[in-house]
Design an enzyme around this catalytic site. Sequence first.
Site, PDB file in Angstrom:
ATOM      1  CB  SER A 166      -5.090  72.106 -14.576  1.00  0.00           C
ATOM      2  OG  SER A 166      -4.841  71.338 -15.725  1.00  0.00           O
ATOM      3  CB  THR A 194     -10.045  68.081 -18.807  1.00  0.00           C
ATOM      4  OG1 THR A 194      -9.526  66.765 -18.977  1.00  0.00           O
ATOM      5  CG2 THR A 194     -10.839  68.164 -17.522  1.00  0.00           C
ATOM      6  CE  LYS A 247      -8.463  67.995 -23.682  1.00  0.00           C
ATOM      7  NZ  LYS A 247      -7.217  67.291 -23.983  1.00  0.00           N
ATOM      8  CG  ASP A 254      -3.731  68.603 -25.457  1.00  0.00           C
ATOM      9  OD1 ASP A 254      -3.327  69.040 -24.361  1.00  0.00           O
ATOM     10  OD2 ASP A 254      -4.880  68.154 -25.629  1.00  0.00           O
ATOM     11  N   GLY A 279      -6.359  58.022 -30.826  1.00  0.00           N
ATOM     12  CA  GLY A 279      -7.397  58.757 -30.100  1.00  0.00           C
ATOM     13  C   GLY A 279      -7.150  60.257 -30.159  1.00  0.00           C
ATOM     14  CB  ALA A 325      -3.490  61.800 -26.749  1.00  0.00           C
ATOM     15  NE  ARG A 329      -8.402  48.349 -28.895  1.00  0.00           N
ATOM     16  CZ  ARG A 329      -8.911  48.521 -27.696  1.00  0.00           C
ATOM     17  NH1 ARG A 329      -8.784  47.559 -26.799  1.00  0.00           N
ATOM     18  NH2 ARG A 329      -9.535  49.633 -27.373  1.00  0.00           N
ATOM     19  CE1 TYR A 386      -0.050  62.906 -15.055  1.00  0.00           C
ATOM     20  CE2 TYR A 386      -0.390  63.137 -17.415  1.00  0.00           C
ATOM     21  CZ  TYR A 386      -0.825  63.332 -16.118  1.00  0.00           C
ATOM     22  OH  TYR A 386      -2.027  63.939 -15.897  1.00  0.00           O
TER      23      TYR A 386
HETATM   24  P1  ATR Z   1      -7.176  59.871 -25.712  1.00  0.00           P
HETATM   25  O1  ATR Z   1      -8.132  60.952 -26.088  1.00  0.00           O
HETATM   26  O2  ATR Z   1      -6.533  60.064 -24.371  1.00  0.00           O
HETATM   27  O3  ATR Z   1      -6.181  59.571 -26.787  1.00  0.00           O
HETATM   28  P2  ATR Z   1      -8.917  57.679 -26.474  1.00  0.00           P
HETATM   29  O4  ATR Z   1      -9.511  58.522 -27.539  1.00  0.00           O
HETATM   30  O5  ATR Z   1      -9.791  56.836 -25.637  1.00  0.00           O
HETATM   31  O6  ATR Z   1      -8.088  58.569 -25.448  1.00  0.00           O
HETATM   32  O7  ATR Z   1      -7.769  56.766 -27.138  1.00  0.00           O
HETATM   33  C1  ATR Z   1      -7.106  55.789 -26.448  1.00  0.00           C
HETATM   34  C2  ATR Z   1      -6.115  55.081 -27.372  1.00  0.00           C
HETATM   35  O8  ATR Z   1      -5.579  53.952 -26.662  1.00  0.00           O
HETATM   36  C3  ATR Z   1      -6.740  54.531 -28.643  1.00  0.00           C
HETATM   37  O9  ATR Z   1      -5.786  54.544 -29.669  1.00  0.00           O
HETATM   38  C4  ATR Z   1      -7.082  53.083 -28.238  1.00  0.00           C
HETATM   39  O10 ATR Z   1      -7.178  52.191 -29.300  1.00  0.00           O
HETATM   40  P3  ATR Z   1      -8.609  51.983 -30.070  1.00  0.00           P
HETATM   41  O11 ATR Z   1      -8.766  53.152 -30.988  1.00  0.00           O
HETATM   42  O12 ATR Z   1      -8.463  50.694 -30.787  1.00  0.00           O
HETATM   43  O13 ATR Z   1      -9.665  51.949 -28.977  1.00  0.00           O
HETATM   44  C5  ATR Z   1      -5.863  52.755 -27.398  1.00  0.00           C
HETATM   45  N1  ATR Z   1      -6.138  51.647 -26.469  1.00  0.00           N
HETATM   46  C6  ATR Z   1      -6.824  51.701 -25.305  1.00  0.00           C
HETATM   47  N2  ATR Z   1      -6.884  50.481 -24.723  1.00  0.00           N
HETATM   48  C7  ATR Z   1      -6.213  49.629 -25.556  1.00  0.00           C
HETATM   49  C8  ATR Z   1      -5.917  48.225 -25.525  1.00  0.00           C
HETATM   50  N3  ATR Z   1      -6.318  47.447 -24.507  1.00  0.00           N
HETATM   51  N4  ATR Z   1      -5.184  47.714 -26.545  1.00  0.00           N
HETATM   52  C9  ATR Z   1      -4.782  48.480 -27.567  1.00  0.00           C
HETATM   53  N5  ATR Z   1      -5.035  49.810 -27.663  1.00  0.00           N
HETATM   54  C10 ATR Z   1      -5.742  50.371 -26.679  1.00  0.00           C
END
Ligand code: ATR
Length: 277
Positions: free
Chosen positions: A20, A65, A69, A106, A134, A136, A157, A223
Amino acid sequence: MTEKLMLAGVIGDPIAHSRSPRLHGHWLRRYGLSGHYVPLHVTREVLPQVLDLLPELGFRGINVTIPHKEQVLHLADTITDRAALIGAANTLTFTGKGKIQADNTDGIGFIESLRQSAAGWSAQDGPALVLGAGGAARAVVSALLADGAPRVHLINRTRARAESLKDHLGARVHVQDWTKFTEIIDDVALLVNTTSLGMTGAQPLTLNLERLRSDTLVTDIVYTPLQTELLRDAAARGCRTVDGLGMLLHQAVPGFQRWFGLRPEVDEELRQAVLDQ
Ligand code: ATR
């Protein structure tokens, strides 16, 4: 006459890798504004004191960040509808007398990025498939719904997390299992990866794209790298693709406009300035 300093910044822990400052710094130079945008390392313990103090020091607002948040919503005086819906804020504006307005840009950043890079695209074009549930994903799904997406399929997942997002955002969200991916993929106008899979250093995102239609728009919020495997494979199938940098750039626009009084352009020069880090 004394010149009034225009100050803004970004708070987080860690903060050293935030892009940023480079982004806002580029706009400040480009528009010849005598403002400053600084990274501030702020831990959870001192967050309330910092938010009290920043307006006193002349700050007009800040980006927020990880990991603050969600917490900043409890410290804000007013919260925009979209920030309340997402349950997190990334943009705070100090509105005078120490009052704090919390917003989340976002989702709108995501939509604007697609609008700019995929001319003619609209969320109303058809169903979307979003991977991940998550923070995002919350921003992306709520923005797609607000923009008129008829249906948003959600695969994650941890299914329970997707179910809770659906409970929060409503009937147009359809939670699906990974096993349904190939069935759903040939019916979507938009495919979005919001998981961290495919990011440099993370596990790869392995998808069977055989039934992906060439008129589906494919985008990744990852990215680093700019061209993820998902985007490369989708492009090889004739799909239009949009990389994740655009969302980062576009989410910064409303804050800059509020704090520095001018709506900045997102263009190739800005992309290069942010990439040359
Ligand atoms: P953000 O706020 O950036 O979205 P987050 O809340 O940690 O970060 O979410 C990360 C996302 O990536 C989640 O959907 C996570 O799945 P889970 O809810 O099951 O944890 C997904 N993710 C991260 N690592 C993963 C992996 N190895 N396999 C499948 N999904 C994964």
